[in-house]
Design a protein around this motif. Structure first.
Motif, mmCIF file in Angstrom:
data_model
loop_
_atom_site.group_PDB
_atom_site.id
_atom_site.type_symbol
_atom_site.label_atom_id
_atom_site.label_comp_id
_atom_site.label_asym_id
_atom_site.label_seq_id
_atom_site.Cartn_x
_atom_site.Cartn_y
_atom_site.Cartn_z
ATOM 1 N N GLY A 1 -3.855 -13.472 -1.450
ATOM 2 C CA GLY A 1 -4.675 -13.273 -2.642
ATOM 3 C C GLY A 1 -3.985 -12.401 -3.670
ATOM 4 N N ARG A 2 -3.313 -11.388 -3.188
ATOM 5 C CA ARG A 2 -2.570 -10.513 -4.105
ATOM 6 C C ARG A 2 -1.402 -11.269 -4.735
ATOM 7 N N LEU A 3 -0.742 -12.097 -3.945
ATOM 8 C CA LEU A 3 0.357 -12.911 -4.468
ATOM 9 C C LEU A 3 -0.137 -13.912 -5.504
ATOM 10 N N ASP B 1 -0.724 -11.811 -8.613
ATOM 11 C CA ASP B 1 0.477 -11.240 -9.229
ATOM 12 C C ASP B 1 1.460 -12.301 -9.714
ATOM 13 N N ASP B 2 1.575 -13.416 -8.958
ATOM 14 C CA ASP B 2 2.720 -14.303 -9.163
ATOM 15 C C ASP B 2 2.423 -15.794 -9.251
ATOM 16 N N PHE B 3 1.461 -16.263 -8.474
ATOM 17 C CA PHE B 3 1.384 -17.702 -8.240
ATOM 18 C C PHE B 3 0.212 -18.410 -8.912
ATOM 19 N N ALA B 4 -0.601 -17.683 -9.666
ATOM 20 C CA ALA B 4 -1.774 -18.330 -10.282
ATOM 21 C C ALA B 4 -1.362 -19.514 -11.156
ATOM 22 N N GLY C 1 -1.425 -6.478 6.736
ATOM 23 C CA GLY C 1 -1.611 -5.180 6.093
ATOM 24 C C GLY C 1 -0.641 -4.129 6.584
ATOM 25 N N VAL C 2 -0.037 -4.335 7.763
ATOM 26 C CA VAL C 2 0.925 -3.373 8.300
ATOM 27 C C VAL C 2 2.330 -3.611 7.756
ATOM 28 N N ASP C 3 2.505 -4.697 7.006
ATOM 29 C CA ASP C 3 3.829 -5.067 6.502
ATOM 30 C C ASP C 3 3.975 -4.695 5.033
ATOM 31 N N PRO C 4 5.172 -4.338 4.598
ATOM 32 C CA PRO C 4 5.381 -3.967 3.195
ATOM 33 C C PRO C 4 5.096 -5.148 2.266
ATOM 34 N N TYR C 5 4.245 -4.923 1.292
ATOM 35 C CA TYR C 5 3.878 -6.011 0.367
ATOM 36 C C TYR C 5 5.091 -6.536 -0.389
ATOM 37 N N GLU C 6 5.957 -5.649 -0.844
ATOM 38 C CA GLU C 6 7.104 -6.107 -1.640
ATOM 39 C C GLU C 6 8.023 -7.012 -0.828
ATOM 40 N N ARG C 7 8.113 -6.771 0.462
ATOM 41 C CA ARG C 7 8.929 -7.666 1.308
ATOM 42 C C ARG C 7 8.251 -9.031 1.430
#
Length: 324
Positions: free
Chosen positions: A82-84, A87-90, A42-48
């Protein structure tokens, strides 16, 4: 906010990644797997995080390795996963091999730690919710619990497979005799241990010295190495001292007292060998692990796509003429 739709590279399995059979199973793992221990919390940028996972999958890395307490804070690396997935991998779920673990402290009180059935079951349910998954491909007991009966921990692993919450199970950092018992217990219940996760690198060869790797080979169990670069020691960062922005200077996982004159001399010697091979120290350190008999895959972290790109070169490295 995420705006672009991710489309995986059509040639993702043609770019040089090699896949190794995991013990005597039907599973093929990429020789390089992506670990979420650092850089995906959570402390890291999601886009990275998103950029790194895209690059990994586009280059044939199908195995993402997580644990309930990866972050920081705890649980947040799984939330990123989970967000990935959302957004992307489902649509690529069946191409991915996703693992998670439970065993370290996760929540307060007597049921948020170690190896009890109560903790492992609850933890896996929480992990699945965080990752937006119906099941994980692999669920580990993250550490040996000397107090809980081994049968209780191992039967829980059997039951999560039978409940459809995991396809395979593994153990991480268990001592030799407990590992031997685990392999037999699981095999007798038709849920064989798929893989053992242990720390193996040029500076820490405990799985070889203690007989873990040999046991895995004998029993048809895979082996995957974590911390392959010894938290950054096996890179060029510390060859000339301790950089101000380094992990060691912050003293969280690496202490300055560890960088003894003897260790520095050893690192410089390894670096010289790497240069003779036309590789960086990190590339050679990863390649050395992959050339050890019985090793299935190596877990790398990455804080950038450039770093991951360099690490992937180890897959194509030439064999070693000496034992190092």
């Amino acid at each position: 906010m995420t705006t672009e739709n991710y489309l995986a590279a059509p040639q993702r399995y043609e770019g040089g990644m090699q896949y190794e059979r995991c013990g005597r199973s039907g599973v093929l793992l990429p020789k390089v797997s992506l670990g979420f221990w650092h850089n995906f919390g959570g402390v890291d940028p999601y886009e990275r995080s998103r950029e790194i996972t895209h690059y990994a999958f586009d280059h044939g890395i199908t195995h993402f390795d997580l644990a309930n307490n990866y972050g920081p804070p705890y649980g947040s690396a799984e939330e990123t996963m989970g967000r990935l997935m959302h957004d992307d991998f489902a649509s690529y779920r069946d191409e991915l091999f996703i693992s998670t673990k439970a065993g370290y402290d996760m929540w307060p009180g007597p049921y948020g730690n170690w190896g009890s059935r109560k903790y492992l079951m609850a933890s896996l349910d929480q992990s699945l919710r965080r990752m937006n998954l119906d099941y994980v491909d692999l669920f580990y007991s993250h550490r040996y619990d000397p107090e809980t009966p081994l049968e209780e921990t191992l039967q829980t692993l059997v039951d999560v497979v039978r409940a459809g919450k995991a396809l395979y199970v593994g153990i991480s950092r268990w001592p030799l005799e407990a590992t031997r018992f685990a392999f037999q217990y699981l095999k007798q219940r038709d849920v064989p241990c798929l893989i053992y996760q242990g720390r193996l690198n040029l500076l820490d060869r405990a799985p070889q010295e203690e007989g873990i790797l040999q046991l895995c080979r004998e029993q048809g169990v895979g082996f995957i190495s974590f911390s392959p670069l010894a938290q950054g020691l096996l890179t060029d960062r510390y060859l000339n001292g301790i950089p101000e922005d380094s992990r060691m200077s912050k003293g969280k996982f690496l202490k300055e007292s560890m960088l003894t004159p003897e260790l520095l001399e050893r690192l410089r010697s390894y670096n010289q060998t790497a240069q003779q091979r036309g590789e960086t120290l990190a590339e050679m350190a990863l390649a050395w692990i992959l050339h050890q008999e019985g090793v299935t895959s190596v877990l790398v972290g990455a804080s950038s796509t450039a770093q991951l790109q360099k690490n992937l070169r180890c897959v194509q490295a030439k064999p070693f003429d000496n034992l190092l």
